[in-house]
Design an enzyme around this catalytic site. Structure first.
Site, PDB file in Angstrom:
ATOM      1  N   ASN A   9      -0.485   0.158 -10.408  1.00  0.00           N
ATOM      2  CA  ASN A   9      -0.153  -0.958  -9.517  1.00  0.00           C
ATOM      3  C   ASN A   9      -1.469  -1.545  -9.022  1.00  0.00           C
ATOM      4  O   ASN A   9      -2.108  -0.969  -8.139  1.00  0.00           O
ATOM      5  CB  ASN A   9       0.705  -0.439  -8.348  1.00  0.00           C
ATOM      6  CG  ASN A   9       0.984  -1.527  -7.324  1.00  0.00           C
ATOM      7  OD1 ASN A   9       0.752  -2.709  -7.575  1.00  0.00           O
ATOM      8  ND2 ASN A   9       1.478  -1.127  -6.166  1.00  0.00           N
ATOM      9  N   LYS A  11      -1.932  -4.186  -7.372  1.00  0.00           N
ATOM     10  CA  LYS A  11      -1.772  -4.917  -6.109  1.00  0.00           C
ATOM     11  C   LYS A  11      -2.516  -6.259  -6.184  1.00  0.00           C
ATOM     12  O   LYS A  11      -2.566  -6.866  -7.248  1.00  0.00           O
ATOM     13  CB  LYS A  11      -2.243  -4.067  -4.927  1.00  0.00           C
ATOM     14  CG  LYS A  11      -1.640  -2.662  -4.939  1.00  0.00           C
ATOM     15  CD  LYS A  11      -1.876  -1.905  -3.679  1.00  0.00           C
ATOM     16  CE  LYS A  11      -1.392  -0.468  -3.876  1.00  0.00           C
ATOM     17  NZ  LYS A  11      -1.366   0.298  -2.651  1.00  0.00           N
ATOM     18  N   HIS A  97       8.273  -1.871  -3.109  1.00  0.00           N
ATOM     19  CA  HIS A  97       7.069  -1.130  -2.735  1.00  0.00           C
ATOM     20  C   HIS A  97       6.973  -1.103  -1.211  1.00  0.00           C
ATOM     21  O   HIS A  97       7.361  -2.061  -0.541  1.00  0.00           O
ATOM     22  CB  HIS A  97       5.833  -1.805  -3.346  1.00  0.00           C
ATOM     23  CG  HIS A  97       4.606  -0.954  -3.215  1.00  0.00           C
ATOM     24  ND1 HIS A  97       3.875  -0.915  -2.051  1.00  0.00           N
ATOM     25  CD2 HIS A  97       3.998  -0.105  -4.081  1.00  0.00           C
ATOM     26  CE1 HIS A  97       2.867  -0.067  -2.216  1.00  0.00           C
ATOM     27  NE2 HIS A  97       2.917   0.436  -3.444  1.00  0.00           N
ATOM     28  N   GLU A  99       4.648  -1.608   0.728  1.00  0.00           N
ATOM     29  CA  GLU A  99       3.919  -2.751   1.311  1.00  0.00           C
ATOM     30  C   GLU A  99       4.826  -3.978   1.411  1.00  0.00           C
ATOM     31  O   GLU A  99       4.716  -4.766   2.341  1.00  0.00           O
ATOM     32  CB  GLU A  99       2.659  -3.037   0.477  1.00  0.00           C
ATOM     33  CG  GLU A  99       1.615  -1.945   0.679  1.00  0.00           C
ATOM     34  CD  GLU A  99       0.714  -1.694  -0.504  1.00  0.00           C
ATOM     35  OE1 GLU A  99       0.635  -2.539  -1.411  1.00  0.00           O
ATOM     36  OE2 GLU A  99       0.076  -0.620  -0.529  1.00  0.00           O
ATOM     37  N   GLU A 169       7.515   7.382  -3.303  1.00  0.00           N
ATOM     38  CA  GLU A 169       6.162   7.174  -2.787  1.00  0.00           C
ATOM     39  C   GLU A 169       6.141   7.386  -1.271  1.00  0.00           C
ATOM     40  O   GLU A 169       6.458   6.457  -0.518  1.00  0.00           O
ATOM     41  CB  GLU A 169       5.704   5.747  -3.076  1.00  0.00           C
ATOM     42  CG  GLU A 169       5.637   5.395  -4.532  1.00  0.00           C
ATOM     43  CD  GLU A 169       4.636   4.283  -4.775  1.00  0.00           C
ATOM     44  OE1 GLU A 169       3.691   4.512  -5.533  1.00  0.00           O
ATOM     45  OE2 GLU A 169       4.769   3.205  -4.168  1.00  0.00           O
ATOM     46  N   GLY A 175      -2.561   5.099  -0.615  1.00  0.00           N
ATOM     47  CA  GLY A 175      -3.868   4.526  -0.271  1.00  0.00           C
ATOM     48  C   GLY A 175      -4.607   5.302   0.810  1.00  0.00           C
ATOM     49  O   GLY A 175      -5.586   4.822   1.357  1.00  0.00           O
ATOM     50  N   SER A 215      -1.688   8.296  -3.770  1.00  0.00           N
ATOM     51  CA  SER A 215      -3.018   8.885  -3.970  1.00  0.00           C
ATOM     52  C   SER A 215      -3.097   9.819  -5.178  1.00  0.00           C
ATOM     53  O   SER A 215      -3.769  10.848  -5.149  1.00  0.00           O
ATOM     54  CB  SER A 215      -3.491   9.605  -2.698  1.00  0.00           C
ATOM     55  OG  SER A 215      -3.624   8.678  -1.639  1.00  0.00           O
ATOM     56  N   GLY A 237      -4.807   2.862  -6.256  1.00  0.00           N
ATOM     57  CA  GLY A 237      -6.270   2.827  -6.287  1.00  0.00           C
ATOM     58  C   GLY A 237      -6.878   3.334  -7.587  1.00  0.00           C
ATOM     59  O   GLY A 237      -7.799   2.722  -8.140  1.00  0.00           O
TER      60      GLY A 237
HETATM   61  C1  PEP Z   1       0.870   2.479  -4.773  1.00  0.00           C
HETATM   62  O1  PEP Z   1       0.369   1.439  -4.404  1.00  0.00           O
HETATM   63  O2  PEP Z   1       1.995   2.476  -5.275  1.00  0.00           O
HETATM   64  C2  PEP Z   1       0.095   3.696  -4.628  1.00  0.00           C
HETATM   65  C3  PEP Z   1       0.697   4.837  -4.877  1.00  0.00           C
HETATM   66  O3  PEP Z   1      -1.199   3.568  -4.221  1.00  0.00           O
HETATM   67  P1  PEP Z   1      -2.316   4.730  -4.209  1.00  0.00           P
HETATM   68  O4  PEP Z   1      -2.248   5.415  -5.549  1.00  0.00           O
HETATM   69  O5  PEP Z   1      -3.608   4.014  -3.987  1.00  0.00           O
HETATM   70  O6  PEP Z   1      -1.974   5.673  -3.098  1.00  0.00           O
END
Ligand code: PEP
Length: 253
Positions: A9, A11, A97, A99, A169, A175, A215, A237
Site C-alpha cells: 500500500n 498510500k 483502510h 486511514e 490491520e 505505521g 508494520s 512503509g
Molecule cells: C498499511 O498502510 O496498510 C500498513 C499496514 O502500513 P505499515 O505497514 O506502514 O504499518
C-alpha cells in the site's frame, strides 16, 4: 479462492518518476528471486494506476487502487468509481483502510456499498478491518472487528464473499513500527475465520484469504506469514523500498 498474497500500500507517496523506478525494481527482483505461488499486488496512487499497469505489462505483479466510490458516475468531484477502475482493467482495490475510516469518516454501511460496487465491476476488494489502541486495551477488539466484518460483508452471498480478500490491520500497529506478535495476529485471524464459518460454513471460510497488516517488515514477515490463518500481508512503509518489500514477499513460503 484462498491465495497467498502480499500487497503493498503505497498510500500518497512518490512522484510518478519515483513510482516507475520502484515498480521496475520490484518487478525485476520478483522475477529473479520470488519462487512459488505468492501473488504480489501494488496498490498505488490513482493517477499512477495506468502508467504502472502498462509498465508491469505481462509481469505476474498486479496493480490495485487504494479506494473507490460507492457511486458509479456523476457529480462527485475528486472521486474514482469502480467502473472507472474496471475500464482501466485494475484487478484489486483496498477498501476501508483505517486511514479512510479515520480521516474520511468511512463506516460499515458505506464500505458495504463500496464492496458491492467493486464486486459488481469484477474487482477484488481488499477489505480492511482492525481495532484502535484503546479498544485493544479495553479488551473489546474481537467484538469490534467482528462488527466491522459483519457490517460491510455479511449482506454478501457465499459466492460473492469468496471474491473478497480481508486484511486484519490493528490500527495501533499501522505505521508505528509496533507489530502485532504472530500469536496476536493468528488469534484475530482465527476469530475472523470462525466468524465467517458461522455464517457461511467452514468450506467457504477456508477459501478466504486473510492478510495481516501493521508494520510488517523483512524481519518479522516470515514468522507472521507462517501462522496457519495468515495468508499474507498488506504492507505500507516497507513497500516503499524495493529491497525491503521483496524481502517481505520472500517471507511468504
Ligand atoms: C498499511 O498502510 O496498510 C500498513 C499496514 O502500513 P505499515 O505497514 O506502514 O504499518
Amino acid at each position: 479462492m484462498r491465495q497467498k498474497i502480499v500487497a503493498g500500500n503505497w498510500k500518497m507517496n512518490k512522484t510518478l518518476e519515483e513510482a516507475k523506478i520502484l515498480a521496475s525494481e520490484v518487478m525485476a527482483m520478483v522475477a529473479d528471486e520470488v519462487k512459488g505461488n505468492v501473488k504480489v499486488v501494488l496498490c498505488v496512487p490513482s493517477p499512477y494506476l495506468v502508467p504502472l499497469k502498462n509498465q508491469l505489462g505481462n509481469s505476474s505483479i498486479k496493480i490495485g487502487a487504494q479506494n473507490c466510490s460507492e457511486h458509479d458516475w456523476g457529480a462527485y468531484t475528486g472521486e474514482v468509481s469502480a467502473l472507472m477502475l474496471k475500464s482501466m482493467e485494475i484487478p484489486y482495490v483496498i477498501l476501508g483502510h483505517s486511514e479512510r475510516r479515520q480521516y474520511f469518516g468511512e463506516n460499515g454501511k458505506l464500505l458495504g456499498a463500496k464492496v458491492d460496487k467493486a464486486l459488481a465491476a469484477g474487482i477484488t476488494p481488499i477489505f480492511c478491518c482492525g481495532e484502535p489502541l484503546e479498544i485493544r486495551e479495553a479488551g473489546t477488539h474481537e467484538q469490534l472487528v467482528k462488527q466491522q466484518v459483519e457490517e460491510a460483508l455479511f449482506h454478501l452471498s457465499a459466492e460473492a464473499l469468496q471474491k473478497v480478500v480481508i486484511a486484519y490491520e490493528p490500527v495501533w500497529a499501522i505505521g508505528t513500527g509496533k507489530t502485532a506478535t504472530a500469536q496476536q495476529a493468528q488469534e484475530m485471524h482465527a476469530v475472523i475465520r470462525k466468524q465467517l464459518a458461522s455464517k457461511y460454513g467452514e468450506a467457504v471460510a477456508n477459501e478466504i484469504s486473510i492478510l495481516y497488516g501493521g508494520s510488517v517488515n523483512s524481519k518479522n514477515a516470515e514468522e507472521l506469514f507462517s501462522c496457519p490463518d495468515v495468508d499474507g500481508g498488506l504492507v505500507g512503509g516497507a513497500s516503499l523500498k524495493s529491497r525491503e518489500f521483496v524481502d517481505v514477499i520472500k517471507g511468504m513460503k
